[in-house]
Scaffold this active site. Structure first.
Site, PDB file in Angstrom:
ATOM      1  N   LYS A  52       0.853  -1.195   0.000  1.00  0.00           N
ATOM      2  CA  LYS A  52       0.000   0.000   0.000  1.00  0.00           C
ATOM      3  C   LYS A  52       0.887   1.243   0.000  1.00  0.00           C
ATOM      4  CE  LYS A  52      -2.487   1.603   3.732  1.00  0.00           C
ATOM      5  NZ  LYS A  52      -2.559   3.055   3.879  1.00  0.00           N
TER       6      LYS A  52
ATOM      7  N   ASP B 203      -3.545   4.434  -1.829  1.00  0.00           N
ATOM      8  CA  ASP B 203      -4.516   4.869  -0.814  1.00  0.00           C
ATOM      9  C   ASP B 203      -4.481   6.392  -0.681  1.00  0.00           C
ATOM     10  OD1 ASP B 203      -6.251   4.957   1.331  1.00  0.00           O
ATOM     11  OD2 ASP B 203      -4.784   4.245   2.800  1.00  0.00           O
TER      12      ASP B 203
ATOM     13  N   LYS C  83      -7.424   8.328  -1.044  1.00  0.00           N
ATOM     14  CA  LYS C  83      -8.750   8.772  -0.541  1.00  0.00           C
ATOM     15  C   LYS C  83      -9.312   9.977  -1.295  1.00  0.00           C
ATOM     16  CE  LYS C  83      -7.996   6.923   4.120  1.00  0.00           C
ATOM     17  NZ  LYS C  83      -6.594   6.498   4.046  1.00  0.00           N
TER      18      LYS C  83
ATOM     19  N   ASP D   7     -13.912  14.653  -4.296  1.00  0.00           N
ATOM     20  CA  ASP D   7     -14.023  15.901  -5.072  1.00  0.00           C
ATOM     21  C   ASP D   7     -15.289  15.779  -5.914  1.00  0.00           C
ATOM     22  OD1 ASP D   7     -13.359  18.294  -6.542  1.00  0.00           O
ATOM     23  OD2 ASP D   7     -11.262  17.948  -6.016  1.00  0.00           O
TER      24      ASP D   7
ATOM     25  N   THR E 274     -11.674   6.405  11.174  1.00  0.00           N
ATOM     26  CA  THR E 274     -11.651   5.863  12.538  1.00  0.00           C
ATOM     27  C   THR E 274     -11.285   6.939  13.566  1.00  0.00           C
ATOM     28  OG1 THR E 274      -9.497   5.001  11.943  1.00  0.00           O
ATOM     29  CG2 THR E 274     -11.285   3.418  12.061  1.00  0.00           C
TER      30      THR E 274
ATOM     31  N   ARG F 256       3.273  -1.266  10.563  1.00  0.00           N
ATOM     32  CA  ARG F 256       4.410  -1.351  11.484  1.00  0.00           C
ATOM     33  C   ARG F 256       4.782  -2.741  11.990  1.00  0.00           C
ATOM     34  NH1 ARG F 256       1.947   3.605  14.661  1.00  0.00           N
ATOM     35  NH2 ARG F 256       0.131   2.597  13.719  1.00  0.00           N
TER      36      ARG F 256
END
Ligand code: C5P
Length: 249
Positions: free
Chosen positions: A49, A76, A78, A81, A135, A226
């Site tokens: 990603k 990614d 996002k 518009d 989130t 991570r």
């Protein structure tokens, strides 16, 4: 002898299925760091990603480089518009070779449909995932934007609207994946970040699950950053997660 070779075939197929489920988030700030991680993960992971941080630092070139090395790329960024602009962004991302893209469900049905049409008409037809409620948003943050609903109700409302508008799936947390799978059925691709193998450092994540729990709850793909990228041995960490995914399938 025959049984042994069938077992080997089954286990290779299961490994391949597990590989298809794992997406490694390359959340680094330079092409050099991304390259180093990619070299360690090549042959082990299929998906990476690229998010805003790496994309803005390294641009299309890093996406093309990762693709040339054989990785499938989840870009990614996002998008959110007007429909015409998002459709154009989807076409550009598709022509760069990204296989999975994110757009904000809050852009509304017209934006989602325009994006879905643009994706379907592109040569490599990338899959579109809608982001429902970030989130980081709680009830108070939603209320401040004029939405008087709980995050869970808003997630479900946007998820239904997005799937009807033609996107392939959704990004959701491990806490929502079970409910979304129940409500939306087997079709939508549900991509789940916030994955932590048992005993791994949690960091800033809150709604977390282990790889096996997320898969059993109905996740199509897991996004892991991570726990792999900051491990002493990223390849070993990825292999352990792949094994856990395979055993949950
Ligand atoms: O390092 P870690 O495994 O926490 O990385 C998770 C990845 O998933 C990051 O790239 C993060 O931006 C992304 N993500 C998330 N929560 C969301 C959506 C995306 O953690 N709701």
């Amino acid at each position: 002898m025959k049984d042994n070779s069938r077992e080997r075939t089954n286990s290779a197929a299961k490994d391949r299925l597990a590989q298809d489920r794992l997406i490694v988030a390359l959340d680094v700030s330079s092409a050099a760091q991304a390259r180093e991680l990619a070299a360690q993960l090549r042959g082990i992971c299929l998906w990476v990603k690229v998010g805003l941080e790496l994309y803005l630092a390294a641009g299309n070139a890093i996406v093309e480089e990762l693709r040339a090395q054989g990785f499938s790329v989840f870009l990614d960024l996002k998008f959110h518009d007007i429909p015409n602009t998002v459709a154009g962004a989807v076409r550009s991302a598709a022509s760069m070779g990204a296989s999975l893209l994110t757009i904000h469900a809050a852009g509304g049905p017209a934006m989602l449909s325009a994006a879905a049409e643009a994706a379907a008409a592109s040569r490599n037809a990338p899959h579109l995932l809608a982001v429902t409620v970030l989130t980081s948003m709680d009830r108070a943050q939603l209320a401040a934007t004029g939405i008087d609903a709980s995050p869970a109700d808003q997630v479900l409302r946007l998820a239904r609207m997005a799937t009807v508008s033609g996107v392939h799936g959704l990004v959701c947390s491990a806490e929502e994946v079970r409910l979304l799978r129940q409500e939306l059925g087997p079709d939508p691709q549900l991509v789940v970040p916030g994955i932590r193998p048992a005993g791994a450092e949690i960091g800033d994540q809150k709604r977390i699950a282990t790889p096996s729990v997320a898969i059993r709850d109905g996740a199509s793909n897991l996004v892991v950053g991570r726990p792999i990228t900051r491990a002493g041995d990223p390849a070993q960490a990825a292999l352990a997660i792949l094994e856990e995914i395979a055993s949950a399938l």
